[in-house]
Write a protein that holds these residues in place. Structure first.
Motif, PDB file in Angstrom:
ATOM      1  N   PHE A   2       0.870  -1.176   0.000  1.00 27.88           N
ATOM      2  CA  PHE A   2       0.000   0.000   0.000  1.00 27.88           C
ATOM      3  C   PHE A   2       0.903   1.220   0.000  1.00 27.88           C
ATOM      4  O   PHE A   2       2.116   1.108   0.194  1.00 27.88           O
ATOM      5  CB  PHE A   2      -0.957   0.002   1.202  1.00 27.88           C
ATOM      6  CG  PHE A   2      -0.269   0.084   2.533  1.00 27.88           C
ATOM      7  CD1 PHE A   2      -0.050   1.308   3.158  1.00 27.88           C
ATOM      8  CD2 PHE A   2       0.169  -1.066   3.178  1.00 27.88           C
ATOM      9  CE1 PHE A   2       0.583   1.378   4.393  1.00 27.88           C
ATOM     10  CE2 PHE A   2       0.797  -1.004   4.416  1.00 27.88           C
ATOM     11  CZ  PHE A   2       1.008   0.224   5.020  1.00 27.88           C
ATOM     12  N   ALA A   3       0.349   2.406  -0.251  1.00 28.57           N
ATOM     13  CA  ALA A   3       1.180   3.603  -0.350  1.00 28.57           C
ATOM     14  C   ALA A   3       0.522   4.798   0.325  1.00 28.57           C
ATOM     15  O   ALA A   3      -0.697   4.840   0.500  1.00 28.57           O
ATOM     16  CB  ALA A   3       1.452   3.918  -1.813  1.00 28.57           C
ATOM     17  N   SER A   4       1.373   5.753   0.680  1.00 32.70           N
ATOM     18  CA  SER A   4       0.935   7.002   1.292  1.00 32.70           C
ATOM     19  C   SER A   4       2.107   7.977   1.295  1.00 32.70           C
ATOM     20  O   SER A   4       3.233   7.585   0.977  1.00 32.70           O
ATOM     21  CB  SER A   4       0.471   6.750   2.731  1.00 32.70           C
ATOM     22  OG  SER A   4       0.032   7.966   3.313  1.00 32.70           O
ATOM     23  N   THR A   5       1.856   9.195   1.695  1.00 32.45           N
ATOM     24  CA  THR A   5       2.976  10.116   1.893  1.00 32.45           C
ATOM     25  C   THR A   5       3.559   9.871   3.280  1.00 32.45           C
ATOM     26  O   THR A   5       2.831   9.582   4.229  1.00 32.45           O
ATOM     27  CB  THR A   5       2.529  11.584   1.760  1.00 32.45           C
ATOM     28  OG1 THR A   5       1.451  11.820   2.651  1.00 32.45           O
ATOM     29  CG2 THR A   5       2.091  11.905   0.338  1.00 32.45           C
ATOM     30  N   ARG A   6       4.869   9.989   3.367  1.00 34.77           N
ATOM     31  CA  ARG A   6       5.547   9.756   4.650  1.00 34.77           C
ATOM     32  C   ARG A   6       5.168  10.798   5.699  1.00 34.77           C
ATOM     33  O   ARG A   6       5.248  10.519   6.888  1.00 34.77           O
ATOM     34  CB  ARG A   6       7.065   9.735   4.451  1.00 34.77           C
ATOM     35  CG  ARG A   6       7.573   8.470   3.785  1.00 34.77           C
ATOM     36  CD  ARG A   6       9.089   8.436   3.730  1.00 34.77           C
ATOM     37  NE  ARG A   6       9.667   9.498   2.920  1.00 34.77           N
ATOM     38  CZ  ARG A   6       9.813   9.452   1.601  1.00 34.77           C
ATOM     39  NH1 ARG A   6       9.419   8.375   0.944  1.00 34.77           N
ATOM     40  NH2 ARG A   6      10.345  10.450   0.948  1.00 34.77           N
ATOM     41  N   THR A   7       4.760  11.990   5.255  1.00 33.13           N
ATOM     42  CA  THR A   7       4.443  13.066   6.205  1.00 33.13           C
ATOM     43  C   THR A   7       2.981  13.066   6.638  1.00 33.13           C
ATOM     44  O   THR A   7       2.605  13.867   7.485  1.00 33.13           O
ATOM     45  CB  THR A   7       4.793  14.438   5.597  1.00 33.13           C
ATOM     46  OG1 THR A   7       4.099  14.568   4.346  1.00 33.13           O
ATOM     47  CG2 THR A   7       6.297  14.562   5.386  1.00 33.13           C
ATOM     48  N   SER A   8       2.160  12.192   6.064  1.00 35.73           N
ATOM     49  CA  SER A   8       0.758  12.099   6.484  1.00 35.73           C
ATOM     50  C   SER A   8       0.690  11.511   7.894  1.00 35.73           C
ATOM     51  O   SER A   8       1.686  10.990   8.418  1.00 35.73           O
ATOM     52  CB  SER A   8      -0.025  11.192   5.521  1.00 35.73           C
ATOM     53  OG  SER A   8       0.410   9.847   5.657  1.00 35.73           O
ATOM     54  N   ARG A   9      -0.486  11.561   8.487  1.00 33.36           N
ATOM     55  CA  ARG A   9      -0.651  10.975   9.817  1.00 33.36           C
ATOM     56  C   ARG A   9      -0.254   9.501   9.817  1.00 33.36           C
ATOM     57  O   ARG A   9       0.488   9.046  10.675  1.00 33.36           O
ATOM     58  CB  ARG A   9      -2.083  11.147  10.305  1.00 33.36           C
ATOM     59  CG  ARG A   9      -2.296  10.542  11.671  1.00 33.36           C
ATOM     60  CD  ARG A   9      -3.682  10.788  12.203  1.00 33.36           C
ATOM     61  NE  ARG A   9      -3.828  10.146  13.502  1.00 33.36           N
ATOM     62  CZ  ARG A   9      -4.842  10.335  14.300  1.00 33.36           C
ATOM     63  NH1 ARG A   9      -5.804  11.158  13.959  1.00 33.36           N
ATOM     64  NH2 ARG A   9      -4.910   9.706  15.448  1.00 33.36           N
ATOM     65  N   LYS A  10      -0.741   8.748   8.824  1.00 33.25           N
ATOM     66  CA  LYS A  10      -0.395   7.322   8.803  1.00 33.25           C
ATOM     67  C   LYS A  10       1.089   7.116   8.565  1.00 33.25           C
ATOM     68  O   LYS A  10       1.692   6.223   9.139  1.00 33.25           O
ATOM     69  CB  LYS A  10      -1.262   6.548   7.824  1.00 33.25           C
ATOM     70  CG  LYS A  10      -1.061   6.816   6.383  1.00 33.25           C
ATOM     71  CD  LYS A  10      -2.064   6.030   5.578  1.00 33.25           C
ATOM     72  CE  LYS A  10      -2.581   6.722   4.362  1.00 33.25           C
ATOM     73  NZ  LYS A  10      -3.053   8.054   4.461  1.00 33.25           N
ATOM     74  N   GLY A  11       1.703   7.956   7.724  1.00 32.14           N
ATOM     75  CA  GLY A  11       3.140   7.851   7.506  1.00 32.14           C
ATOM     76  C   GLY A  11       3.926   8.105   8.782  1.00 32.14           C
ATOM     77  O   GLY A  11       4.877   7.374   9.093  1.00 32.14           O
ATOM     78  N   ARG A  12       3.522   9.125   9.525  1.00 35.93           N
ATOM     79  CA  ARG A  12       4.197   9.419  10.799  1.00 35.93           C
ATOM     80  C   ARG A  12       3.978   8.299  11.805  1.00 35.93           C
ATOM     81  O   ARG A  12       4.895   7.913  12.534  1.00 35.93           O
ATOM     82  CB  ARG A  12       3.708  10.756  11.362  1.00 35.93           C
ATOM     83  CG  ARG A  12       4.138  11.955  10.534  1.00 35.93           C
ATOM     84  CD  ARG A  12       3.807  13.283  11.204  1.00 35.93           C
ATOM     85  NE  ARG A  12       2.461  13.382  11.742  1.00 35.93           N
ATOM     86  CZ  ARG A  12       1.397  13.838  11.076  1.00 35.93           C
ATOM     87  NH1 ARG A  12       1.524  14.228   9.822  1.00 35.93           N
ATOM     88  NH2 ARG A  12       0.222  13.915  11.659  1.00 35.93           N
ATOM     89  N   GLU A  13       2.756   7.753  11.848  1.00 35.70           N
ATOM     90  CA  GLU A  13       2.474   6.656  12.781  1.00 35.70           C
ATOM     91  C   GLU A  13       3.264   5.405  12.423  1.00 35.70           C
ATOM     92  O   GLU A  13       3.782   4.720  13.309  1.00 35.70           O
ATOM     93  CB  GLU A  13       0.966   6.365  12.815  1.00 35.70           C
ATOM     94  CG  GLU A  13       0.192   7.467  13.504  1.00 35.70           C
ATOM     95  CD  GLU A  13      -1.316   7.301  13.457  1.00 35.70           C
ATOM     96  OE1 GLU A  13      -1.993   8.096  14.114  1.00 35.70           O
ATOM     97  OE2 GLU A  13      -1.826   6.384  12.776  1.00 35.70           O
ATOM     98  N   LEU A  14       3.401   5.118  11.137  1.00 38.23           N
ATOM     99  CA  LEU A  14       4.170   3.944  10.723  1.00 38.23           C
ATOM    100  C   LEU A  14       5.660   4.115  11.005  1.00 38.23           C
ATOM    101  O   LEU A  14       6.353   3.133  11.261  1.00 38.23           O
ATOM    102  CB  LEU A  14       3.928   3.640   9.241  1.00 38.23           C
ATOM    103  CG  LEU A  14       2.539   3.083   8.940  1.00 38.23           C
ATOM    104  CD1 LEU A  14       2.276   3.089   7.439  1.00 38.23           C
ATOM    105  CD2 LEU A  14       2.380   1.691   9.521  1.00 38.23           C
ATOM    106  N   THR A  15       6.142   5.354  10.988  1.00 36.01           N
ATOM    107  CA  THR A  15       7.527   5.604  11.367  1.00 36.01           C
ATOM    108  C   THR A  15       7.716   5.343  12.855  1.00 36.01           C
ATOM    109  O   THR A  15       8.686   4.708  13.270  1.00 36.01           O
ATOM    110  CB  THR A  15       7.931   7.053  11.024  1.00 36.01           C
ATOM    111  OG1 THR A  15       7.856   7.212   9.600  1.00 36.01           O
ATOM    112  CG2 THR A  15       9.339   7.368  11.500  1.00 36.01           C
TER     113      THR A  15
END
Length: 183
Positions: free
Chosen positions: A92-105
């Motif tokens: 799956f894909a998203s921007t790293r700076t989105s909420r989900k991107g930050r949470e996955l980091t």
């Protein structure tokens, strides 16, 4: 208002009696094979966006959020096998700076949930999430409708490597069937 809403919600129908049969004893050894079979059946009956799923993530402190995404690919995993059974790498894909991107980091674990109401079926996929290459991410961005040659260096393609996959088949008599694969 609350009592009225409660009664109204309780009166809504559950599942029809003519749902597909599912016998876990006849399920394939591979959860990927079963998922692909169920996906094909969802396509065959015209389920809209059968590749859409809810992705649940959480912050490092456990604040949970979820949102709808699209499955980009499902390929063999280089790890995550159970007695030789490949659980796959679910992209799956998203921007790293989105909420989900930050949470996955902060917490690289997630859960996917596919739901095909017309068939009374759900598939829940849980596991660790890893980043895919910059090249794979750029290609995914370029293949998006409306990308028009613009690049997005913040776009990230992820792979969820399952430790658990559960298939759920609804039944009109509410004796729902669950079939779970786990590492």
């Amino acid at each position: 208002m609350s009592d009225s809403l409660r009664r109204r919600l309780r009166a809504l129908p559950d599942f029809p009696a003519d749902l597909p049969a599912f016998d876990p004893a006849t399920a394939p050894t591979s959860p990927v094979d079963l998922f692909l079979k169920w996906l094909e059946q969802a396509l065959a009956v015209g389920v809209p966006q059968p590749h859409a799923f809810s992705l649940a993530t959480s912050t490092a402190t456990g604040e949970v959020s979820s949102r709808m995404l699209i499955l980009k690919n499902l390929e063999p995993a280089s790890s995550g096998t159970n007695a030789g059974v490949d659980f796959g790498a679910w992209h799956f894909a998203s921007t790293r700076t989105s909420r989900k991107g930050r949470e996955l980091t902060a917490n690289p674990r997630a859960a996917m949930n596919f739901y095909w109401a017309a068939l009374g079926r759900q598939v829940r996929v849980v596991g660790a999430v890893s980043l895919l290459s910059a090249e794979a991410s750029a290609l995914d961005w370029e293949e998006r409708p409306g990308a028009d040659g613009r690049s997005n260096p913040d776009w990230q393609l992820y792979a969820l490597l399952p430790t658990e996959i559960e298939f759920w088949q609804a039944s009109g008599d509410r004796h729902h069937i669950r079939h779970r694969y786990a590492l």
